[in-house]
Write a protein that holds these residues in place. Sequence first.
Motif, mmCIF file in Angstrom:
data_model
loop_
_atom_site.group_PDB
_atom_site.id
_atom_site.type_symbol
_atom_site.label_atom_id
_atom_site.label_comp_id
_atom_site.label_asym_id
_atom_site.label_seq_id
_atom_site.Cartn_x
_atom_site.Cartn_y
_atom_site.Cartn_z
ATOM 1 N N LEU A 1 -3.306 19.876 132.013
ATOM 2 C CA LEU A 1 -2.876 20.061 130.628
ATOM 3 C C LEU A 1 -3.546 19.051 129.701
ATOM 4 O O LEU A 1 -3.987 19.393 128.602
ATOM 5 C CB LEU A 1 -1.353 19.902 130.549
ATOM 6 N N ASN B 1 -4.840 18.803 124.343
ATOM 7 C CA ASN B 1 -3.713 19.292 123.544
ATOM 8 C C ASN B 1 -2.527 18.407 123.773
ATOM 9 O O ASN B 1 -2.544 17.513 124.570
ATOM 10 C CB ASN B 1 -3.381 20.721 123.926
ATOM 11 N N TYR C 1 7.024 26.098 130.315
ATOM 12 C CA TYR C 1 6.143 26.277 129.152
ATOM 13 C C TYR C 1 4.666 26.200 129.553
ATOM 14 O O TYR C 1 3.797 26.686 128.850
ATOM 15 C CB TYR C 1 6.433 25.203 128.082
ATOM 16 N N TYR C 2 4.414 25.565 130.689
ATOM 17 C CA TYR C 2 3.032 25.497 131.170
ATOM 18 C C TYR C 2 2.689 26.722 132.018
ATOM 19 O O TYR C 2 1.680 27.405 131.777
ATOM 20 C CB TYR C 2 2.843 24.198 131.970
ATOM 21 N N MET D 1 6.795 13.749 128.599
ATOM 22 C CA MET D 1 6.837 12.382 128.092
ATOM 23 C C MET D 1 8.291 11.920 127.966
ATOM 24 O O MET D 1 8.642 10.812 128.387
ATOM 25 C CB MET D 1 6.137 12.330 126.731
ATOM 26 N N ALA D 2 9.115 12.796 127.409
ATOM 27 C CA ALA D 2 10.531 12.447 127.245
ATOM 28 C C ALA D 2 11.202 12.286 128.607
ATOM 29 O O ALA D 2 12.000 11.368 128.813
ATOM 30 C CB ALA D 2 11.232 13.529 126.434
ATOM 31 N N TRP E 1 5.295 17.061 125.471
ATOM 32 C CA TRP E 1 6.468 16.426 124.851
ATOM 33 C C TRP E 1 7.626 16.330 125.848
ATOM 34 O O TRP E 1 8.275 15.300 125.970
ATOM 35 C CB TRP E 1 6.929 17.239 123.631
ATOM 36 N N PRO F 1 -2.613 17.303 118.137
ATOM 37 C CA PRO F 1 -1.281 17.855 118.403
ATOM 38 C C PRO F 1 -1.085 18.125 119.892
ATOM 39 O O PRO F 1 -1.972 18.636 120.561
ATOM 40 C CB PRO F 1 -1.278 19.158 117.610
ATOM 41 N N MET F 2 0.099 17.782 120.376
ATOM 42 C CA MET F 2 0.372 17.956 121.803
ATOM 43 C C MET F 2 1.088 19.282 122.055
ATOM 44 O O MET F 2 1.931 19.708 121.263
ATOM 45 C CB MET F 2 1.258 16.820 122.308
ATOM 46 N N TYR F 3 0.768 19.884 123.181
ATOM 47 C CA TYR F 3 1.475 21.088 123.614
ATOM 48 C C TYR F 3 2.891 20.685 124.008
ATOM 49 O O TYR F 3 3.133 19.569 124.472
ATOM 50 C CB TYR F 3 0.733 21.716 124.791
ATOM 51 N N TRP G 1 13.109 19.042 120.378
ATOM 52 C CA TRP G 1 13.740 17.988 119.563
ATOM 53 C C TRP G 1 15.252 18.152 119.534
ATOM 54 O O TRP G 1 15.996 17.164 119.451
ATOM 55 C CB TRP G 1 13.140 17.976 118.152
ATOM 56 N N ALA H 1 16.417 16.536 122.595
ATOM 57 C CA ALA H 1 16.289 15.079 122.492
ATOM 58 C C ALA H 1 17.461 14.465 121.728
ATOM 59 O O ALA H 1 17.984 13.424 122.111
ATOM 60 C CB ALA H 1 14.968 14.732 121.799
ATOM 61 N N LEU I 1 9.193 23.682 119.959
ATOM 62 C CA LEU I 1 9.380 22.293 119.512
ATOM 63 C C LEU I 1 10.783 22.074 118.962
ATOM 64 O O LEU I 1 11.366 20.996 119.123
ATOM 65 C CB LEU I 1 8.331 21.922 118.459
ATOM 66 N N VAL I 2 11.339 23.104 118.315
ATOM 67 C CA VAL I 2 12.743 23.010 117.868
ATOM 68 C C VAL I 2 13.629 22.775 119.095
ATOM 69 O O VAL I 2 14.531 21.930 119.092
ATOM 70 C CB VAL I 2 13.185 24.304 117.138
#
Lengths: 496, 126
Positions: A93, A496, A241-242, A190-191, A187, A181-183, A263, A266, A259-260
Amino acid sequence: MIDVQPAERETPRHADLVDERIVLTYFLIALFYLSLSMVAGLLMALQLIRHNPLDGIELLSPGRWRMVHTNVIAYGFLANAFLGALHWSVPRLMLRPVLDWRLSWFILIAWQVVVLGTGVGIVLGPTLQANVSALESLPFALGAQGLEWGETPVWIDPLALAGLLLVAVNFMAPITKSRGPMYVTAWYFMAAFVWTFLTYAMGNFLPQYSLTGTSAGAVGGLFIHDLVGLFVTPLGWGLMYYFVPVMLKKPMWSHGLSLVGFWGLAFFYPLNGIHHFLYTPIPMFLQYGAIVSTIAVEMVVTTVIVNFFATIWGSSRALITNLPIRWFYTGMVFYGITCFQCALQTTLTFQALIHFSDWVVGHAHLVMFGVFSMWLLGIMTYLFPRIWRTEWWSRELCEWHYWLSAVGLFAMALDLTLAGVFQGYYWASLQPWEVSVEGSQPFWVVRVFAGLAMMAGQVCFFVNLYMTWRLSREAGVSRVVPEPQPQAHLATHGTN
Amino acid sequence: MTIRRARPASQWVMLVMAAAVLVPCLLGFGTKFLEFIALYRGDAEGAFAISPILNYLLASFGFLLLFGWAALGGMFHDVEAPKYTMLENETLLDEDALPRGFIPLKTPASSAARPGRTVTGRKPRF
């Protein structure tokens, strides 16, 4: 294999990014732990219907087996399978390898020490401490820690935490080096690396060393649920998602909506946990806060499910023809059901009925096997033949694996859910405890057979796996091994 | 591979769902947080809830900073772009990772034989 010189390429080669041996090793270890956990679960199920074959053996008592069952599935199967899938997906990725392959192998070994240490501690710890005078005076327990889902012995906790830190460092390196911008998967990953470390530290250290009473209980509640929501959920959804767009060969319906979802998770997930402790001395505003948070997460879940089903819209034939996709979407349906259950469970009225009952056990199986294990088994169904460059030996066995697992799990979850409602009404009617135990027997018998079906599914998988491996050996197919680092020639754009 | 650009409908759904998540939840959390402060001021008993709330606030603050960093860094300018880049990269990576025509799991219709064949086309011997 097509041989393209690095100078002519804009994208690094798969072989430069992915060490397929480590992916394979993680998957095989994970499957070993899956088998162990299922055997432990079967023993517990047999104990409940009074047919425990190990009756009277202290070391193999049901209380210890139960903890082996839960810990091995979480830290043995899920964690190892996730790490294997991450070693495939993160470098591909981000178009960069992990920080260091030697570190990857070190983590692999260290994590097995953690899992095996946990198992040994749970099984042998209490007996050793009771019978060996030198161990009796230790200031800590050798056996399980008194925290649900955190039974990892206290002497293992620092090592486990160090392992999680190394995992974060190893995988964050390619993610943080990316530009632009990251795919959404990045995100989530990373989280997850940050959350898992923090969640483990919070749950295993705060109640053990600094908090007491209700406060420790509240943190324990956060830990239980955050382990699901902040460890397996972001990794699981990140992988979906991948893999889903890659397999469908079409992009997600809406990256913005994904992304909604990220976050939303999160910000609203971390307070969910206290909904496990409704009606406890924890202040009501905190309990209500957890309920509000749960409702928020229900909305977040809706965004994710809408997005995935909108993505497969127009390609729904893949659900029949593409087995990994079928595993993925079955897991998503189960995910929707578990979240619907959550919505019911967090109402005070409903909680009064089902608390402490088998409803919760059914819910846990639906989440851990029905969702995350299904996704990981789907990923394995996709990656094993790719790594071995060999088709599955038998499509029929793949189908049996899927159907026995899915139907067995659904039967078990339905059975335990019903059992929970019955048990709740038995208790509410204030009949003697034994009445509820007798009333539960038929459900527990069904549970044994449902579990056996799931185990039979895994046997099909193992046979198929072994035969496919033999095929690959006969064909002399070599796996792709990464070149020594540093890969200075790797392209640095287009990430990405 | 043909990749179509996002339909406007998906962006409307995204905005509506984002609002549906954010507005009621912020109201709910805000109210409960004010209750917590009131309780903490009036009754020391409320203090033991500080640990979980502090944990949450610290974690959320970290993510707020991350969100701010991402927004200011232009991560959300073309919010749909990464999904296309990812697929394009995957296609390029697969070009040299797999032999041409390799299908890990053939569908019943396309499967020529049982049990399967290796990528070299050899039949298994057992």
